[in-house]
Write a protein that holds these residues in place. Structure first.
Motif, mmCIF file in Angstrom:
data_model
loop_
_atom_site.group_PDB
_atom_site.id
_atom_site.type_symbol
_atom_site.label_atom_id
_atom_site.label_comp_id
_atom_site.label_asym_id
_atom_site.label_seq_id
_atom_site.Cartn_x
_atom_site.Cartn_y
_atom_site.Cartn_z
ATOM 1 N N ALA A 1 52.498 61.499 30.585
ATOM 2 C CA ALA A 1 52.308 61.238 29.162
ATOM 3 C C ALA A 1 52.642 59.800 28.797
ATOM 4 C CB ALA A 1 53.189 62.193 28.351
ATOM 5 N N CYS A 2 52.738 58.937 29.806
ATOM 6 C CA CYS A 2 53.159 57.562 29.515
ATOM 7 C C CYS A 2 51.998 56.600 29.699
ATOM 8 C CB CYS A 2 54.317 57.171 30.436
ATOM 9 S SG CYS A 2 54.874 55.475 30.203
ATOM 10 N N GLU A 3 51.811 55.803 28.670
ATOM 11 C CA GLU A 3 50.752 54.793 28.650
ATOM 12 C C GLU A 3 50.899 53.803 29.814
ATOM 13 O OE1 GLU A 3 48.141 54.155 26.686
ATOM 14 O OE2 GLU A 3 47.806 52.181 27.579
ATOM 15 N N LYS A 4 52.115 53.593 30.266
ATOM 16 C CA LYS A 4 52.369 52.578 31.298
ATOM 17 C C LYS A 4 52.096 53.108 32.713
ATOM 18 C CE LYS A 4 54.346 48.360 31.731
ATOM 19 N NZ LYS A 4 54.395 47.271 30.757
ATOM 20 N N SER A 5 51.927 54.415 32.819
ATOM 21 C CA SER A 5 51.750 55.019 34.141
ATOM 22 C C SER A 5 50.641 54.299 34.905
ATOM 23 C CB SER A 5 51.409 56.503 33.995
ATOM 24 O OG SER A 5 51.466 57.130 35.252
ATOM 25 N N GLY A 6 50.930 54.005 36.153
ATOM 26 C CA GLY A 6 49.954 53.270 36.958
ATOM 27 C C GLY A 6 50.200 51.774 36.943
ATOM 28 N N SER A 7 50.900 51.305 35.912
ATOM 29 C CA SER A 7 51.227 49.878 35.826
ATOM 30 C C SER A 7 52.731 49.691 35.635
ATOM 31 C CB SER A 7 50.488 49.234 34.650
ATOM 32 O OG SER A 7 49.127 49.562 34.704
ATOM 33 N N CYS A 8 53.485 50.710 35.967
ATOM 34 C CA CYS A 8 54.922 50.726 35.700
ATOM 35 C C CYS A 8 55.673 50.324 36.961
ATOM 36 C CB CYS A 8 55.327 52.129 35.270
ATOM 37 S SG CYS A 8 57.091 52.423 35.234
ATOM 38 N N ARG A 9 56.577 49.376 36.809
ATOM 39 C CA ARG A 9 57.295 48.907 38.003
ATOM 40 C C ARG A 9 58.314 49.904 38.509
ATOM 41 N NH1 ARG A 9 59.356 43.288 36.406
ATOM 42 N NH2 ARG A 9 60.441 43.456 38.397
ATOM 43 N N LEU A 10 58.869 50.684 37.599
ATOM 44 C CA LEU A 10 59.814 51.728 38.035
ATOM 45 C C LEU A 10 59.077 52.770 38.871
ATOM 46 C CD1 LEU A 10 62.597 53.189 37.924
ATOM 47 C CD2 LEU A 10 61.797 54.305 35.847
ATOM 48 N N GLN A 11 57.923 53.204 38.349
ATOM 49 C CA GLN A 11 57.123 54.204 39.060
ATOM 50 C C GLN A 11 56.691 53.666 40.425
ATOM 51 O OE1 GLN A 11 53.014 54.790 37.752
ATOM 52 N NE2 GLN A 11 53.554 56.898 37.208
ATOM 53 N N LYS A 12 56.225 52.410 40.429
ATOM 54 C CA LYS A 12 55.764 51.805 41.665
ATOM 55 C C LYS A 12 56.897 51.709 42.690
ATOM 56 C CE LYS A 12 53.032 49.143 44.294
ATOM 57 N NZ LYS A 12 53.306 49.537 45.665
ATOM 58 N N ALA A 13 58.062 51.308 42.209
ATOM 59 C CA ALA A 13 59.205 51.200 43.124
ATOM 60 C C ALA A 13 59.535 52.564 43.722
ATOM 61 C CB ALA A 13 60.415 50.633 42.382
ATOM 62 N N ALA A 14 59.429 53.607 42.899
ATOM 63 C CA ALA A 14 59.724 54.960 43.383
ATOM 64 C C ALA A 14 58.671 55.406 44.403
ATOM 65 C CB ALA A 14 59.795 55.932 42.216
ATOM 66 N N TYR A 15 57.415 55.063 44.160
ATOM 67 C CA TYR A 15 56.378 55.374 45.164
ATOM 68 C C TYR A 15 56.707 54.667 46.470
ATOM 69 C CZ TYR A 15 53.245 56.878 41.308
ATOM 70 O OH TYR A 15 52.685 57.502 40.237
ATOM 71 N N ASP A 16 57.042 53.385 46.352
ATOM 72 C CA ASP A 16 57.309 52.595 47.559
ATOM 73 C C ASP A 16 58.450 53.182 48.377
ATOM 74 O OD1 ASP A 16 55.315 50.880 46.858
ATOM 75 O OD2 ASP A 16 56.625 49.286 46.098
ATOM 76 N N GLU A 17 59.426 53.755 47.683
ATOM 77 C CA GLU A 17 60.568 54.328 48.408
ATOM 78 C C GLU A 17 60.301 55.783 48.801
ATOM 79 O OE1 GLU A 17 63.117 52.574 49.533
ATOM 80 O OE2 GLU A 17 62.252 50.800 48.573
ATOM 81 N N GLY A 18 59.117 56.279 48.484
ATOM 82 C CA GLY A 18 58.784 57.647 48.867
ATOM 83 C C GLY A 18 59.573 58.698 48.093
ATOM 84 N N MET A 19 59.887 58.418 46.829
ATOM 85 C CA MET A 19 60.672 59.380 46.034
ATOM 86 C C MET A 19 59.800 60.569 45.634
ATOM 87 S SD MET A 19 62.730 58.775 42.471
ATOM 88 C CE MET A 19 61.749 59.701 41.291
ATOM 89 N N LEU A 20 60.168 61.755 46.093
ATOM 90 C CA LEU A 20 59.388 62.949 45.781
ATOM 91 C C LEU A 20 60.065 63.824 44.740
ATOM 92 C CD1 LEU A 20 58.345 64.022 49.405
ATOM 93 C CD2 LEU A 20 57.084 62.590 47.792
ATOM 94 N N ASP A 21 61.372 63.687 44.603
ATOM 95 C CA ASP A 21 62.108 64.589 43.715
ATOM 96 C C ASP A 21 63.225 63.828 43.028
ATOM 97 O OD1 ASP A 21 63.676 64.191 46.034
ATOM 98 O OD2 ASP A 21 64.855 65.957 45.524
ATOM 99 N N LEU A 22 63.872 64.488 42.068
ATOM 100 C CA LEU A 22 64.947 63.835 41.326
ATOM 101 C C LEU A 22 66.301 64.000 42.003
ATOM 102 C CD1 LEU A 22 64.178 64.922 37.663
ATOM 103 C CD2 LEU A 22 63.639 62.754 38.763
ATOM 104 N N HIS A 23 66.445 65.044 42.781
ATOM 105 C CA HIS A 23 67.687 65.377 43.470
ATOM 106 C C HIS A 23 68.813 65.739 42.492
ATOM 107 C CE1 HIS A 23 70.620 65.521 46.682
ATOM 108 N NE2 HIS A 23 71.430 64.823 45.917
ATOM 109 N N TYR A 24 69.074 64.864 41.520
ATOM 110 C CA TYR A 24 70.135 65.141 40.539
ATOM 111 C C TYR A 24 69.574 65.971 39.386
ATOM 112 C CZ TYR A 24 72.082 61.145 43.023
ATOM 113 O OH TYR A 24 72.517 60.290 43.997
#
Lengths: 220, 544, 176
Positions: A98-121
């Protein structure tokens, strides 16, 4: 020539450079969020945490020094980065679909790069105030990661000093320099550097609705 | 709201203008005075302070929302903060807190409908040797008991002003149990300048705040640093739970402290010094102001600067930010304060005990200092001893003293654990009581908390983890989020609904917290990990 | 035969649709697995299974019971999609109180006729907060995306059927 070891690669260092600057100049990636060339290093997200001669340090703030041995891409540091990203996701409300920034978001991109699949917490689902008062610019505090890039850009580039950080601990929040605390009572414009530098979807230009199709966005 | 109350609010903003006129340009000190006068800092006052000082609103709002003694919402005529240190818990503070709330008919942190009182909690107030303690309108009341809580409740109900409360309520004991080198009356010819630096180097004086940097080296670096106006800063923001030695030094040795600061000032050529005292010790204000007023030193002025409930300001670079009237966010280092301190100028920041020791060395104490302690840790150290012991208080020992010896002297029996160095320190079990207080073994700012075998170490772990989450400045991700995750995990375990995963998580958080921006986050789960490792049976009780 | 169960809790069945987007590969899959409880079979309760795929987060007691039943019966439990992983769109109600949510949906919203809050005992009790599935049970693997691409289901099941640990290539990791 002075050199520094980055994951074993001997990289030249210039006077006054930080470890991050050395690495960028040598095309060795160090993940980062709150650091943006052109702005003073901040060191708050800690995503650029590396190990320098056995000690944790943020690459963006650490002066590079002759003979330093810097570890970047190790299992231990990957785990630290993954945990930091998960922490950033659980403390806010990050609904990417639901976020307009999705796809251009640096937080999201960083999480993809680190292979983040879940929140864990456990996610906190904080109740943060949105500011839709301004005709052209919106603040969605749910997504703010307190990188302070908007604070610096507005003050140092735009010359408007519109943003600040208030609160403490988990109550830290982005605030607006107007008596009402609302963006409507500032002279912000959609063209401001402060709007553009937001690495996430916390400061958005209004009137745009998912303009770029999926697949064509910055990080697709 | 009563009419009188409304009127008072209306004049609050005007009063802010007066305070600005009187108090110069430091926003934090103005805000503290505003809070004191009106039991809150209204939005209007925030605007007025900002415009009077020519600062952005967010700077002032930022202060109000950062320092826990400042409040945007009105607090009651009596604002009560119960000290929430683990040693207060051990003395029954949580029960007394409920009793006080019950007596007054208030919910925690919510002002009573008639504006009489607001009752909340605050981090350790430094009265661990005479707890439980509370602050009422910023003034400390120690030795709380059911009777005293009831009596205080009655005084408040009758709206008796604090000035008319029995003096004994505000009496603070010094409890100096063991005096050694520092408490001697050194009166030799005063060494100055290079000779003093040499004497301090020869004596082996290292910073007493815990980090142990050689003091003479720090002073010399500052003297040699390029830059204009220099400053001397004394860090009396001792917020580490279980520490109260600076309080006693400020009470008994402030003169020597000022001498130490002045000696430093003459070496680094500083004209101005700051004594940054934690807000919890506000009751010392008259005493300190009087001593400062009596000083005769036209070349070096010392300004009192009050904290307002922020443990992080004990971190030297956060303290500098606070002196500049900002939120106490630790700076990026390097540069260090010796080159980039108050307003970016070279600054020496030292602990109260360090300045006192420097002054004693200047007055002839150097030779004896050198002869005391261990190879790496010369001289003596003040320890603040509290918890389960017969004689809590201040003990001065030569460095190298064993934990055993301390326990024997303070009358502690049947000891389960000793927490050395406060919440950020280490938890020792009985097998380690032979360890020594010194930089080589157990470096500490002096907090020693004793737990006997009746104690559940989960309580201490819960208390410390909540403490760090409350005191995290919020600047960096690992500390801001990690301390809260740690506290939530401990809350689960303490409430008996923890899981093995919670325990594993506390371990995992260790390496993440070490990536924090400053020492607060980096040490936030050290004690909890120690307790988990050494007293696993206590934690298993809370795990399904 | 490997037994596979799937369900959608507080989700929109979009993940299930994406699962079907495997197209012809789905036919190859049904050769190798037998579906237990799933919208594909209309079986209502889950039996002993090797793999369980759970779409959606937890918003009511029924979701919680179904999730626990899946965990008890499935050797490997996979959280599928954004809602299962972080609560997703349904969790956006967490900033409002239950009363506010119900009032908006059934009393004050635009175009509501005969406003009343449903109180049929058959209806599951709502949880105070929507939460992700990992808060209630242990989850073995996570498949992010809204929905996860069909290719992600392929990679996941291919690995699990071989008895290997699934590793999603970076291009198949997305949160939207």
């Amino acid at each position: 020539m002075k050199t520094i070891s980055l994951d074993g690669a001997m990289v030249p260092l210039a006077e006054g450079q930080t470890v991050m600057e050395c690495a960028l100049a040598a095309n060795i990636p160090i993940p980062h969020l709150c650091y943006l060339p052109g702005f003073a290093p901040h060191g708050s997200c800690r995503l650029c945490t590396v190990k320098i001669d056995g000690r944790f340090a943020s690459a963006c703030t650490q002066p590079a020094m002759e003979g330093q041995h810097v570890e970047i891409d190790t299992e231990e540091l990957r785990q630290v980065r993954l945990s930091l990203l998960r922490m950033l996701f659980v403390e806010g409300n990050h609904y990417c679909p639901a976020c307009e920034k999705s796809g251009s978001c640096r937080l999201q991109k960083a999480a993809y790069d680190e292979g983040m699949l879940d929140l864990h917490y456990r996610p906190w689902y904080p109740n943060r105030q949105m500011d839709a008062s301004h005709p052209d610019v919106l603040i969605d505090r749910d997504r703010c990661i307190f990188c302070e890039l908007c604070v610096k850009a507005s003050r140092d580039v735009d010359g408007k000093n519109i943003f600040g950080i208030s609160g403490r601990g988990i109550d830290t929040r982005l605030v607006v320099n107007s008596k009402s605390g609302l963006l409507a009572d500032t002279d912000i414009s959609a063209q401001d550097r402060a709007v553009e530098v937001c690495p996430v979807g916390a400061i958005l230009v209004k009137g745009r609705g998912f303009e770029v199709p999926i697949g064509k966005r910055l990080y697709d | 709201m009563t009419l009188a109350w409304d009127k008072k609010m209306a004049c609050a903003a005007e009063h802010a203008d007066l305070l600005i006129e009187r108090m110069g340009n430091n926003p934090l000190q103005i805000l503290i005075a505003t809070q004191k006068a009106f039991n809150h800092v209204s939005d209007d006052a925030i605007c007025r302070v900002a415009s009077a000082l020519g600062l952005p609103l967010s700077r002032i709002l930022g202060d109000v929302e950062f320092y826990s003694f400042l409040s945007r919402e009105p607090l009651g005529t009596y604002s009560v903060l119960m000290s929430d240190s683990i040693t207060d818990w051990m003395l029954g503070s949580r029960e007394l807190f409920l009793r006080l709330c019950g007596n007054l008919g208030v919910s925690p942190r919510v002002m009573r409908h008639d504006g009489l009182a607001t009752v909340g909690k605050t981090s350790c107030t430094g009265m661990c040797d005479q707890g439980p303690a509370l602050l009422v309108n910023g003034t400390a009341v120690a030795n709380l008991s059911d009777d005293r809580i009831d009596a205080i409740s009655r005084l408040m109900e009758k709206r008796i002003p604090l000035a008319a409360w029995p003096d004994e309520y505000f009496h603070v004991e010094s409890n100096i149990r063991r005096r050694d080198w520092l408490f001697q009356d050194w009166r030799g010819p005063i060494l100055e300048g290079e000779a003093l630096l040499q004497e301090m180097t020869d004596a082996g004086l290292r910073g007493r705040g815990g980090a142990g940097y050689p003091t003479a080296k720090k002073w010399a670096s500052c003297r040699d640093a390029p830059g204009g106006e220099r400053h001397v800063v004394c860090n009396a923001d001792e917020g580490e739970p279980g520490t109260f030695k600076d309080r006693v030094l400020l009470q008994h040795c402030a003169g020597r402290l000022f001498e130490g600061m002045a000696l430093c000032a003459r070496i680094i050529k500083a004209k101005k010094g700051f004594l940054y005292v934690r807000g919890e010790y506000r009751y010392l204000e008259a005493h300190l102001e009087a001593l400062l007023a009596a000083r005769r030193d036209a070349d070096f002025e010392i300004e009192l600067h009050w904290g307002a409930g922020a443990y992080i300001c004990g971190e030297e670079s956060a303290l500098l930010e606070s002196i500049e009237g900002k939120r106490g966010i630790p700076r990026v280092r390097p540069p260090f304060p010796v080159t980039f301190g108050v307003h970016g100028m070279p600054t020496v920041v030292d602990n109260v005990e360090t300045f006192c020791a420097a002054a004693a060395i200047a007055a002839g104490g150097g030779r004896e200092f050198r002869s005391l302690g261990t190879a790496e840790s010369c001289g003596t150290k003040l320890l603040s001893v509290s918890g389960d012991c017969a004689r809590p208080g201040i003990y001065e020992y030569s460095f190298g003293v064993s934990v055993d010896r301390i326990l024997e002297d303070c009358g502690a029996g049947n000891v389960l654990a000793v927490q050395v160095g406060g919440a950020a320190g280490n938890c020792l079990d009985a097998s380690e009581f032979g360890r020594k207080i010194c930089f080589e073994d157990l470096p500490t700012s002096g907090s020693v908390m004793v737990f006997d075998r009746s104690r559940d170490m989960r309580e201490a772990a819960l208390n410390f983890s909540r403490f760090f989450a409350h005191e995290s400045c919020g600047f960096c991700t690992p500390c801001r989020v990690g301390t809260e995750i740690l506290a939530q995990a401990m809350e689960g375990i303490s409430a008996g609904r923890g899981s093995g995963e919670d325990i594993a998580e506390i371990g995992n958080l260790g390496s993440i917290l070490r990536a924090s921006h400053c020492g607060l986050g980096q040490s936030a789960n050290r004690a909890v990990l120690d307790m988990l490792r050494k007293f696993p049976e206590h934690f298993e009780r809370g795990v399904n | 035969m490997i037994r596979l169960a799937t369900c959608s809790l507080a989700g929109c069945f979009g993940c299930h649709m994406s699962f079907l987007d495997m197209d012809e590969k789905f036919l190859a899959l049904v050769e190798r697995v037998e579906f237990d409880r799933s919208p594909f079979t209309d079986i209502k309760s889950v039996g002993k299974c090797d793999i369980g795929l759970v779409e959606g987060g937890l918003c009511n007691e029924e979701n919680l019971a179904a999730l626990k039943e899946f965990r008890e019966n499935c050797s490997i439990l996979v959280a599928v999609g954004a809602c299962a992983i972080n609560g997703g769109i349904p969790a956006m109600r967490n900033r409002f109180s239950m009363d506010e949510c119900l009032a908006e949906a059934y009393l004050d919203g635009i175009g509501i006729e005969n406003p009343q809050i449903p109180a049929d005992p058959e209806l599951p009790v709502l949880l105070k907060k929507v939460c992700p599935v990992h808060e209630a049970v242990r989850i073995d693997y996570f498949l992010p995306g809204c929905p996860p691409p069909a290719g992600a289901f392929e990679v996941l099941l291919e690995a699990l059927l071989k008895g290997e640990k699934p590793v999603l290539p970076e291009k198949l990791i997305h949160y939207d």
